[in-house]
Enzyme design. Structure first.
Site, PDB file in Angstrom:
ATOM      1  N   GLU A  18       0.781  -1.238   0.000  1.00  0.00           N
ATOM      2  CA  GLU A  18       0.000   0.000   0.000  1.00  0.00           C
ATOM      3  C   GLU A  18       0.814   1.291   0.000  1.00  0.00           C
ATOM      4  OE1 GLU A  18      -2.804   0.037   3.174  1.00  0.00           O
ATOM      5  OE2 GLU A  18      -4.088  -1.419   2.205  1.00  0.00           O
TER       6      GLU A  18
ATOM      7  N   GLU B 140      -6.047  -8.017   0.919  1.00  0.00           N
ATOM      8  CA  GLU B 140      -6.696  -7.594   2.170  1.00  0.00           C
ATOM      9  C   GLU B 140      -8.119  -7.171   1.881  1.00  0.00           C
ATOM     10  OE1 GLU B 140      -4.851  -4.566   4.648  1.00  0.00           O
ATOM     11  OE2 GLU B 140      -2.867  -5.407   4.255  1.00  0.00           O
TER      12      GLU B 140
HETATM   13  C1  BGP Z   1      -4.534  -1.592   5.485  1.00  0.00           C
HETATM   14  C2  BGP Z   1      -3.200  -2.022   6.005  1.00  0.00           C
HETATM   15  C3  BGP Z   1      -3.247  -2.952   7.157  1.00  0.00           C
HETATM   16  C4  BGP Z   1      -4.401  -2.757   8.103  1.00  0.00           C
HETATM   17  C5  BGP Z   1      -5.698  -2.467   7.373  1.00  0.00           C
HETATM   18  C6  BGP Z   1      -6.829  -2.050   8.275  1.00  0.00           C
HETATM   19  O1  BGP Z   1      -4.416  -0.326   4.951  1.00  0.00           O
HETATM   20  O2  BGP Z   1      -2.444  -2.644   5.005  1.00  0.00           O
HETATM   21  O3  BGP Z   1      -1.996  -2.896   7.757  1.00  0.00           O
HETATM   22  O4  BGP Z   1      -4.120  -1.923   9.126  1.00  0.00           O
HETATM   23  O5  BGP Z   1      -5.544  -1.468   6.415  1.00  0.00           O
HETATM   24  O6  BGP Z   1      -6.704  -0.710   8.602  1.00  0.00           O
HETATM   25  P1  BGP Z   1      -6.985  -0.135  10.023  1.00  0.00           P
HETATM   26  O7  BGP Z   1      -6.122  -0.925  10.937  1.00  0.00           O
HETATM   27  O8  BGP Z   1      -6.600   1.316   9.944  1.00  0.00           O
HETATM   28  O9  BGP Z   1      -8.422  -0.313  10.266  1.00  0.00           O
END
Ligand code: BGP
Length: 477
Positions: free
Chosen positions: A160, A374
């Site tokens: 990302e 993800e």
């Molecule tokens: C993505 C990242 C993850 C994770 C996920 C959820 O952007 O790759 O590392 O954190 O988001 O986000 P958050 O934890 O801010 O809800």
């Protein structure tokens, strides 16, 4: 009911800093996040899910619940505490043991080299704005490719680039906490893409077995209304977050349309971007060499034209309705449509995932294959004597997997889905109350408890049929 292919990966995702804990063990070097979070004083990445010690438990659970792939990242600062120099044997050994355990449990590791955690020494020296750090990253990648080539088949350079760069220089929610610096934001994205390209070219030259790709956060931007201003706003916002990176990845150049929007953003916000010929050369070389694209997708955005001053409020607590996101000359994220959203104001809109996959297929036909690396739902899970009935999460996953199945039947080559997250982990800007896992983690005792979604996922992985939540007959095995 829709089906998924026989050879599909039903994965769970993690990241080193969010899962491992043990930030001071094994001679690990500091990362900028350590200092950033200490200063904020809200929460820290210790203990996280103590994956550093508990990984055998999580992999045993994975095997038992039909999870046949795992995303893990290597903490660069466990291998090179200062980002470069002599490797740290304890860090090197930890990942050997982790990958061997994955093999033992028949869980395919997809390994990310950089998941937001540049070593502090390099981060405070400009992170990827400093081009010398590109070479340090490539050297680290080379070391990892060589060292783990027997154990790892799937490599991911970066996780990302848009969220990490925008967290650092736009929203200020990531270290160094700078806000609204569009020059730094876009320069950082470009430089990270150059680092990705150099690592890909090197990997192919090394001629070791395996595949390499990159993970982008690709969230569809729709115009809030049908009027021309809103359409333009959605387009500019899309170029900034999606198209700029997709062009760099698969075209190896920035299209005129992309540069028109980027120059507009830079002009309005007094920023500059420096692109050298050598950068474009390596981007071009790498653009045909990516073996796969990872798509992270949680939400979609509806954008209305906006010309006022920049304003962002990050909802990092789960107080629904508090988010504000308005960028001068770009657009404003709207939330008042009839679309469900999480407590953190993330709009639940699976069509956005479908539309993005189809767009990649149409606009970047050399993408080869896609993994959804993800997707998942942040939720304040209710823990009831070890039973966690997380139907809203099952519903969320089901709808998104249906979008995947539909994209596959419409000709998009999607080979797997990794739920964020395998077990509950630490969230960068939200701490510990935003849970995503199939396995509930009691962060005090570090006990794991399979949620209802884990039982549902097991059935899914065994049958490949995407069933409603009511299909889960029992929460006990
Ligand atoms: C993505 C990242 C993850 C994770 C996920 C959820 O952007 O790759 O590392 O954190 O988001 O986000 P958050 O934890 O801010 O809800």
């Amino acid at each position: 009911m829709l089906n998924l292919p026989e050879d599909f990966i039903f994965g769970g995702a993690t990241a080193a800093y969010q899962a491992e804990g043990a930030t001071k063990e094994g001679n690990k070097g500091r990362v900028a996040w350590d200092t950033f979070l200490e200063k904020q004083g809200r929460f820290s990445a210790d203990p996280a899910s103590d994956f550093y010690h508990k990984y055998p438990v999580d992999l045993e659970l994975s095997e038992r619940f039909g999870v046949n792939g795992i995303r893990v990242s290597i903490a660069w600062s466990r291998i090179f505490p200062n980002g470069y120099g002599t490797p740290n044997p304890e860090g090197v050994e930890f990942y050997h043991k982790l990958f061997q355990e994955c093999r033992k449990r028949n869980v395919e590791p997809f390994v990310t080299l950089h998941h937001f955690d540049t070593p502090e020494v390099l981060h405070s020296d400009g992170d990827f704005l400093n081009k010398e750090n590109i070479q340090h990253f490539v050297d680290y990648a080379e070391f990892a490719f060589k060292e783990y080539q027997e154990e790892v088949e799937y490599w991911i350079t970066f996780n990302e680039i848009w969220p990490v760069s925008s967290g650092q220089y736009l929203t200020g929610t990531f270290p160094p906490g700078i806000r609204f610096d569009f020059g730094k934001l876009i320069q950082s994205m470009h430089n990270m893409m150059v680092a990705h390209a150099k690592a890909v070219v090197l990997f192919k030259k090394m001629n070791i077995s395996g595949e390499i790709g990159i993970v982008h956060s690709l969230e569809y931007r729709y115009p809030y209304t049908d009027n021309e201003e809103d359409k333009k706003a959605a387009h500019i916002d899309d170029v900034l977050a999606n198209q700029f990176l997709l062009d760099a990845t698969f075209k190896g150049s920035y299209s005129d349309d992309t540069m028109l929007a980027i120059n507009h953003i830079l002009d309005i916000n007094n920023g500059t971007l420096t692109v050298e010929d050598e950068d474009m050369h390596v981007l071009k070389q790498a653009s045909e060499l990516n073996d796969f694209l990872g798509i992270n997708s949680y939400q979609s955005s509806f954008i209305r034209a906006y010309d006022g001053e920049n304003e962002i409020f990050h909802n990092g607590t789960g107080d629904k309705g508090t988010s504000v996101f308005r960028l001068k000359g770009i657009g404003e994220k709207m939330f008042d449509m009839d679309i469900p959203r999480t407590d953190w104001d993330w709009l639940i809109y699976p069509k956005g995932l479908y539309d993005m996959m189809v767009r990649v297929k149409n606009d970047y036909p050399n993408y080869k294959k896609i993994y959804i690396t993800e997707n998942g739902m942040g939720y304040k899970d209710d823990f009831n004597n070890g039973v966690i009935e997380d139907e809203p999460r099952i519903e969320y996953i089901r709808e998104h997997l249906e979008a995947v199945a539909k994209a596959i039947s419409d000709g998009v080559n999607v080979k797997g889905y990794f739920l964020w997250s395998l077990m509950d982990v630490f969230s960068w800007s939200n701490g510990y109350n935003k849970r995503y896992g199939l396995f509930y983690v009691d962060f005090e005792t570090q006990e794991r408890y399979p949620k209802k979604s884990a039982y549902w996922f097991k059935e899914l992985s065994e049958t490949k049929i995407i069933q409603p939540a009511t299909s889960v007959s029992s929460l006990k095995e």
